[in-house]
Design a protein around this motif. Structure first.
Motif, short mmCIF file in Angstrom:
data_model
loop_
_atom_site.label_atom_id
_atom_site.label_comp_id
_atom_site.label_asym_id
_atom_site.label_seq_id
_atom_site.Cartn_x
_atom_site.Cartn_y
_atom_site.Cartn_z
N PRO A 4 4.92 -38.01 -11.52
CA PRO A 4 4.45 -36.63 -11.42
C PRO A 4 5.61 -35.65 -11.48
CG PRO A 4 3.74 -37.94 -9.51
CD PRO A 4 4.62 -38.79 -10.34
N GLN A 5 5.37 -34.51 -12.07
CA GLN A 5 6.38 -33.45 -12.10
C GLN A 5 6.49 -32.83 -10.72
OE1 GLN A 5 8.25 -33.87 -14.53
NE2 GLN A 5 8.01 -32.05 -15.77
N ILE A 6 7.71 -32.63 -10.28
CA ILE A 6 7.96 -32.00 -8.99
C ILE A 6 8.34 -30.56 -9.25
CG2 ILE A 6 9.34 -32.03 -6.89
CD1 ILE A 6 9.83 -35.02 -7.47
N PRO A 7 7.56 -29.61 -8.73
CA PRO A 7 7.92 -28.20 -8.96
C PRO A 7 9.24 -27.85 -8.28
CG PRO A 7 6.03 -28.38 -7.47
CD PRO A 7 6.37 -29.76 -7.92
N ALA A 8 9.94 -26.89 -8.85
CA ALA A 8 11.23 -26.47 -8.29
C ALA A 8 11.06 -25.84 -6.91
CB ALA A 8 11.90 -25.49 -9.23
N VAL A 9 9.93 -25.20 -6.70
CA VAL A 9 9.65 -24.53 -5.43
C VAL A 9 8.23 -24.86 -5.02
CG1 VAL A 9 9.44 -22.30 -4.28
CG2 VAL A 9 11.21 -22.62 -5.99
N MET A 52 4.21 -10.49 10.02
CA MET A 52 4.73 -11.01 8.75
C MET A 52 5.63 -12.23 8.98
SD MET A 52 5.74 -7.63 6.61
CE MET A 52 4.53 -6.40 6.18
N LEU A 53 6.50 -12.14 9.97
CA LEU A 53 7.39 -13.26 10.29
C LEU A 53 6.61 -14.48 10.77
CD1 LEU A 53 10.37 -11.44 12.00
CD2 LEU A 53 10.35 -12.57 9.77
N ARG A 54 5.60 -14.24 11.60
CA ARG A 54 4.78 -15.35 12.12
C ARG A 54 4.07 -16.06 10.98
NH1 ARG A 54 -0.19 -16.82 13.74
NH2 ARG A 54 -1.21 -14.95 12.95
N LEU A 55 3.49 -15.30 10.07
CA LEU A 55 2.78 -15.89 8.94
C LEU A 55 3.74 -16.57 7.96
CD1 LEU A 55 0.04 -13.18 8.33
CD2 LEU A 55 -0.24 -15.44 9.40
N THR A 56 4.94 -16.02 7.82
CA THR A 56 5.95 -16.66 6.97
C THR A 56 6.31 -18.02 7.54
OG1 THR A 56 6.84 -14.54 6.23
CG2 THR A 56 8.29 -16.45 6.05
N GLN A 57 6.51 -18.09 8.85
CA GLN A 57 6.85 -19.36 9.50
C GLN A 57 5.73 -20.38 9.30
OE1 GLN A 57 7.29 -19.10 13.76
NE2 GLN A 57 8.57 -20.93 13.82
N ARG A 58 4.50 -19.96 9.47
CA ARG A 58 3.35 -20.87 9.31
C ARG A 58 3.24 -21.37 7.87
NH1 ARG A 58 -0.14 -21.20 13.41
NH2 ARG A 58 -1.82 -21.85 12.04
N SER A 59 3.39 -20.47 6.91
CA SER A 59 3.26 -20.89 5.52
C SER A 59 4.41 -21.81 5.11
CB SER A 59 3.12 -19.70 4.58
OG SER A 59 4.20 -18.82 4.70
N ALA A 60 5.60 -21.60 5.66
CA ALA A 60 6.74 -22.47 5.35
C ALA A 60 6.50 -23.89 5.87
CB ALA A 60 8.02 -21.90 5.95
N ILE A 61 5.88 -24.02 7.03
CA ILE A 61 5.57 -25.35 7.57
C ILE A 61 4.62 -26.09 6.63
CG2 ILE A 61 4.36 -26.55 9.44
CD1 ILE A 61 5.49 -24.30 11.31
N VAL A 62 3.60 -25.40 6.18
CA VAL A 62 2.63 -26.02 5.26
C VAL A 62 3.30 -26.36 3.93
CG1 VAL A 62 0.48 -25.63 3.99
CG2 VAL A 62 0.66 -24.88 6.36
N ALA A 63 4.16 -25.47 3.44
CA ALA A 63 4.85 -25.73 2.17
C ALA A 63 5.77 -26.94 2.28
CB ALA A 63 5.64 -24.49 1.74
N ARG A 64 6.44 -27.11 3.43
CA ARG A 64 7.30 -28.29 3.60
C ARG A 64 6.49 -29.57 3.61
NH1 ARG A 64 10.10 -24.78 7.04
NH2 ARG A 64 9.19 -25.69 8.92
N ALA A 65 5.32 -29.55 4.22
CA ALA A 65 4.45 -30.74 4.22
C ALA A 65 3.97 -31.03 2.80
CB ALA A 65 3.27 -30.53 5.16
N GLN A 70 4.51 -34.16 -2.48
CA GLN A 70 4.91 -34.17 -3.89
C GLN A 70 6.02 -35.20 -4.13
OE1 GLN A 70 6.00 -30.08 -4.18
NE2 GLN A 70 3.95 -29.40 -4.78
N LEU A 71 7.00 -35.21 -3.24
CA LEU A 71 8.12 -36.14 -3.40
C LEU A 71 7.67 -37.58 -3.18
CD1 LEU A 71 10.95 -34.10 -1.64
CD2 LEU A 71 10.68 -34.51 -4.10
N ALA A 72 6.76 -37.79 -2.22
CA ALA A 72 6.24 -39.14 -1.98
C ALA A 72 5.50 -39.65 -3.20
CB ALA A 72 5.34 -39.15 -0.75
N GLU A 73 4.71 -38.78 -3.84
CA GLU A 73 3.99 -39.16 -5.05
C GLU A 73 4.95 -39.48 -6.19
OE1 GLU A 73 1.27 -36.01 -5.95
OE2 GLU A 73 0.03 -36.43 -4.19
N ASP A 82 12.06 -38.44 5.60
CA ASP A 82 12.34 -38.18 7.02
C ASP A 82 13.72 -37.55 7.19
OD1 ASP A 82 9.88 -39.24 7.71
OD2 ASP A 82 10.70 -41.21 8.25
N ARG A 83 14.71 -38.07 6.45
CA ARG A 83 16.07 -37.52 6.55
C ARG A 83 16.15 -36.10 6.03
NH1 ARG A 83 20.99 -41.37 6.41
NH2 ARG A 83 21.81 -39.29 6.62
N LEU A 84 15.28 -35.77 5.07
CA LEU A 84 15.23 -34.40 4.56
C LEU A 84 14.58 -33.44 5.56
CD1 LEU A 84 14.23 -35.07 0.85
CD2 LEU A 84 16.41 -34.15 1.68
#
Length: 112
Positions: A4-9, A52-65, A70-73, A82-84
């Motif tokens: 699978p293609q891994i998006p840059a972001v 805005m900061l609270r929602l940014t933090q929440r969305s970043a957590i979801v994006a990291r998951a 994506q990387l596992a696939e 895990d190391r990342l």
């Protein structure tokens, strides 16, 4: 077999409870889009910025998951993920719950 293609972001969005503000942020916590209704101005700049900061933090957590998925696939081993420091879906949900539990912000906009 192609991998699978891994998006840059990787990007995810979080919306406040009333649905009047949405922030999309990258897995690095960079906001890329902020939308809010005009009525949000009534709470003042500090409250608007804090939300805005609270929602940014929440969305970043979801994006990291999502990034982890994506990387596992793509075949990246679990130990490397895990190391990342990329959270599993369960770990991300737990972190979001923890943030909700520690959110001691103003619960009413009425003056005391």
């Amino acid at each position: 077999m192609t991998r699978p293609q891994i998006p840059a972001v990787t990007v995810a969005a979080a919306t406040n409870r009333s649905g009047t503000m949405t922030v999309r942020a990258t897995d690095h916590g960079i906001p890329v889009e902020i939308r809010f209704e005009r009525a949000e101005y009534r709470y003042g700049a500090p409250a608007l910025a804090a939300e805005m900061l609270r929602l940014t933090q929440r969305s970043a957590i979801v994006a990291r998951a999502r990034r982890r998925e994506q990387l596992a696939e793509a075949g990246v081993p679990e130990a490397m993920l895990d190391r990342l420091g990329l959270p599993t879906g369960r770990a991300a949900a737990d972190e979001l719950d923890r943030l909700d539990d520690t959110d001691t912000g103003q619960t009413s906009w009425l003056w005391n």
